[in-house]
Design a protein around this motif. Sequence first.
Motif, PDB file in Angstrom:
ATOM      1  N   UNK A 312      44.549  55.081  42.076  1.00 45.81           N
ATOM      2  CA  UNK A 312      44.711  56.536  42.082  1.00 45.81           C
ATOM      3  C   UNK A 312      45.906  56.915  41.227  1.00 45.81           C
ATOM      4  N   UNK A 313      45.739  57.963  40.435  1.00 47.02           N
ATOM      5  CA  UNK A 313      46.826  58.449  39.588  1.00 47.02           C
ATOM      6  C   UNK A 313      48.068  58.754  40.430  1.00 47.02           C
ATOM      7  N   UNK A 314      49.227  58.307  39.947  1.00 44.24           N
ATOM      8  CA  UNK A 314      50.530  58.507  40.574  1.00 44.24           C
ATOM      9  C   UNK A 314      50.659  57.743  41.898  1.00 44.24           C
ATOM     10  N   UNK A 315      49.996  56.600  42.003  1.00 48.72           N
ATOM     11  CA  UNK A 315      50.087  55.800  43.237  1.00 48.72           C
ATOM     12  C   UNK A 315      51.143  54.705  43.140  1.00 48.72           C
ATOM     13  N   UNK A 316      51.946  54.722  42.090  1.00 49.75           N
ATOM     14  CA  UNK A 316      53.031  53.756  41.940  1.00 49.75           C
ATOM     15  C   UNK A 316      52.518  52.316  41.922  1.00 49.75           C
ATOM     16  N   UNK A 317      51.337  52.125  41.357  1.00 43.97           N
ATOM     17  CA  UNK A 317      50.783  50.783  41.224  1.00 43.97           C
ATOM     18  C   UNK A 317      50.079  50.254  42.452  1.00 43.97           C
ATOM     19  N   UNK A 318      50.062  51.004  43.545  1.00 50.80           N
ATOM     20  CA  UNK A 318      49.354  50.557  44.751  1.00 50.80           C
ATOM     21  C   UNK A 318      47.839  50.635  44.528  1.00 50.80           C
ATOM     22  N   UNK A 319      47.109  49.825  45.277  1.00 58.10           N
ATOM     23  CA  UNK A 319      45.664  49.702  45.091  1.00 58.10           C
ATOM     24  C   UNK A 319      44.902  50.275  46.273  1.00 58.10           C
ATOM     25  N   UNK A 320      43.805  50.955  45.975  1.00 58.64           N
ATOM     26  CA  UNK A 320      42.840  51.331  47.009  1.00 58.64           C
ATOM     27  C   UNK A 320      41.892  50.154  47.200  1.00 58.64           C
ATOM     28  N   UNK A 321      41.589  49.802  48.410  1.00 56.78           N
ATOM     29  CA  UNK A 321      40.606  48.731  48.610  1.00 56.78           C
ATOM     30  C   UNK A 321      39.932  48.910  49.963  1.00 56.78           C
ATOM     31  N   UNK A 322      38.760  48.330  50.080  1.00 57.86           N
ATOM     32  CA  UNK A 322      38.014  48.419  51.328  1.00 57.86           C
ATOM     33  C   UNK A 322      37.164  47.168  51.504  1.00 57.86           C
ATOM     34  N   UNK A 323      36.874  46.865  52.750  1.00 53.68           N
ATOM     35  CA  UNK A 323      35.974  45.765  53.107  1.00 53.68           C
ATOM     36  C   UNK A 323      35.187  46.202  54.329  1.00 53.68           C
ATOM     37  N   UNK A 324      33.860  46.119  54.243  1.00 48.67           N
ATOM     38  CA  UNK A 324      33.000  46.585  55.323  1.00 48.67           C
ATOM     39  C   UNK A 324      31.834  45.606  55.480  1.00 48.67           C
TER      40      UNK A 324
END
Length: 875
Positions: A312-324
């Motif tokens: 996500x823009x402006x997330x300071x390099x953090x990642x979105x992730x999911x596992x289902x």
Amino acid sequence: MQNKAAARPHLKAIIACVLAAAGSAPSLSQAVAANRVEPRTFNIEAQDLGSALKAFAFQSNREIFFAPELTQGKLTHGVVGRFDDLDALKKILADTGLTYSVTDSNAILVRDMSNVTSRPTSDSQSGPAVRLMLTQAESPPAPARSTATASGPGGAADTTESLYEVIVTATKRPERARDIAGSVSAMSGAQLEAIGAQSFQDYLTRTPGVVFNAGPLGDSTAIIRGVGTSVGKDQGQGPTGYYINEVPLTEPGYAIAIPDVDAFDVERVEVLRGPQGTLFGSSALGGAINFVAREASTESFDAAVQTSAGSTHHSDGDTNYSAKGMLNVPLSDSFAIRGVAYYRTEAGYLDNIGTGRKASNEETKKGGRFSAVWTPAEGSKISLLSLYDKNRTPDFGYRYPEQGEFIRNTLVNEPVEYELELHSLRLDQDVGFGTVTALVGYSDKKRNLTTDYTAFYGVLPPIDDDTPGEVLPNPTPYQDTGKSLNRSYELRLASPKGEKFDYLIGVMGTSTDKTAKDYITSEGSYQILSVHRAPGDLRGDMFYWGVGKTEGEEKAIFGEANYRFTDHWTLTFGGRWFDTEVSSDATYYGVLYPGSLSLPHGHQTQDGFAPKLSLAWRRDDDLMVYGLASKGYRFGNPNTIFPLAGFNTPAGWKTDSLWNYELGMRASAFDRRLQLDLTAFVIDWSDLQVRLYRPDNVTYGTNAGKARNVGQEFSGLWRVTDAFDLSLNVTHLDAKLTQTVISYSTVFDQNGNPQQVPNVVLQDGQQLPGASEWQISAMAVARLPYSWDPTITLAHRYLTDAPQSLQTPDLRINGYGQTDLRFSGQFASVGVTAFVNNVTDKRGVTFGYGDFGLGVQDFIIRPRTIGVMFDWKMH
């Protein structure tokens, strides 16, 4: 009602005789030709297949034989119009995996298409052949979420050219959504998956007539047709009802939380627009949202896994992730279990300059569901659902726009957390003349949030004129916790659909025990405050604490009936008698309330009747026009505040009075490649539940004011070619107050004398909160002609601005557009999707708070998010 053991020998004998005589029987085409009769009128609506076949036998006066196992779990579109018998039967059996044959005696035999074998040549061979038809596991039918096999927007097309249709339970029994004389929108699990939907914001924003106000975690609300006095949670019961598998999640008074469960492996989500008081009860003043979790299935072993990653823009390099993941296990022909688990993290994008934490508003969502289904005998089904959902963010998701595009500014982190635990047990029992449904539910909701109150209590008020207020050495976080235990039951009887007269009657009840506690602390404050304050007003560094309790009950008797007085006209009438009771108490402690303050006990009761009446003209399956009048209601609530001399504070407030009048048309054309829905409505709303000010500037709840909501809703789906779909939803809404309301507050003149000043709190002509004048969503889906089924989905949604609350009409939210793009393909059993959400990186404001001396605070849509998703499904 015969059980399976009794039914099978009877059916075996009949079918064996048919098969043994097949050698001398005429061909199927000859039998069909010989058994056609003049067309007759059929009126069999979408429903479960077994009931539809019984209705067919009644309306055609034909003898029909089928094994109950063949129809279990299958749904049908039904058939409405003039047809000869066998053409009508073909429509009923369409997409069910079943076919039929006609015997010499003119009887009809329904059988499994996948188990049709060559004709046996002797009686000895007929036995095994019959046993195979009656007992062998059937080939997987079309999913229960739809009786059509065409995919929804974004899914791969198959040989069927008609558009996707969804079976819903908006009338408490399965029907095709487009056959209901009312405004019902539904998105199946396949459709939700195709657009990458995970939460309310992903799909409610695409529903006509619904504005979703994404705000605090667990506090985000949906406003349907402009029925709302705030875009946040109301002090009383909210105007929109929320349900999971028909179990109510709303409670009297201020909601502890509004759960937003992950949409992975969901059966469908139904949105019922307009008041639903007759069948769904309190809180469904503007409408209801029913989240339907998928049940365990005995049809086959099944499994699925989904994972995703993105940025996500402006997330300071953090990642979105999911596992289902999902696992369905049939343990026998009559018993199955299903488990679902999910975990996802959405990176933050706001920087808290007060605490120095970047991308502080990260959100974590995790939970799971367990379903068990047992069919112990023909016509009996017992279902268990258990669900757990937990959401947390380490810092509130609002920004200070005056300080920067992505800036927060608090002295302490403001974490928010809520949990939902839900259990329900359901019995559906065929009793011959109808189906009895018994449903009991239990839910436990918890909320815990922290807010920086340093600006308000960093300096405490003085004890007296001789003792100055203390300056606290550290920030003062305010902690608010809540817990709500809700129990519900419902018992109803529904007659079979498709007859000249059918009905549904039932009783229900709910009870709620709710506790809210709040605290204010400041590290090191005890050493300072203990000098002048009473020891009993301190708990270490905690200098304020309070507790409030609410108990509520609702009992109701409800019913609805359909009378088909001609081939094309259906009159629906019903109502709900209800009785509600609410009690509340609150006590405050600490230095802000020396020695404690207990507010007067609050108590409120009310009963009433919510009617419904509709008239529908149905030419055939492709055209229906209806008119509808319905009434909604919600809990009243007591005013738990101390009295004021000279002012008659109301004991509480009662339910609003809201009538909804609508005209609707549902049309299909070009072999259902085009579907159009058009609805016009007028809502007369009076005795609004609002909060006003007393002369001492304390707010109280009451009923005041009137409003009128006038709107038009349009939905269109067009399968332009077998490889290209277009959809469009448009809502126009004019929702305004039609009465001015004045309250009085107290001010002091220069001599210190109090004076009452009139304040216009509700202004005639004022736009209702969240009632955007225009709401538009559009989607285009293109399927490319390659073996890996590449699909491109382009979606856009737009809504105009609206006030945030009645008291702050100048504070506007919404007024933005968002575009999303998806590209997917299927490689064997693995699906791959690349997506970009919020392609143009808009900053749409969806919720906010006014300026309380700290500046305006608002919530924005998630900035541009890019990612990839992988899906694996067992085939």
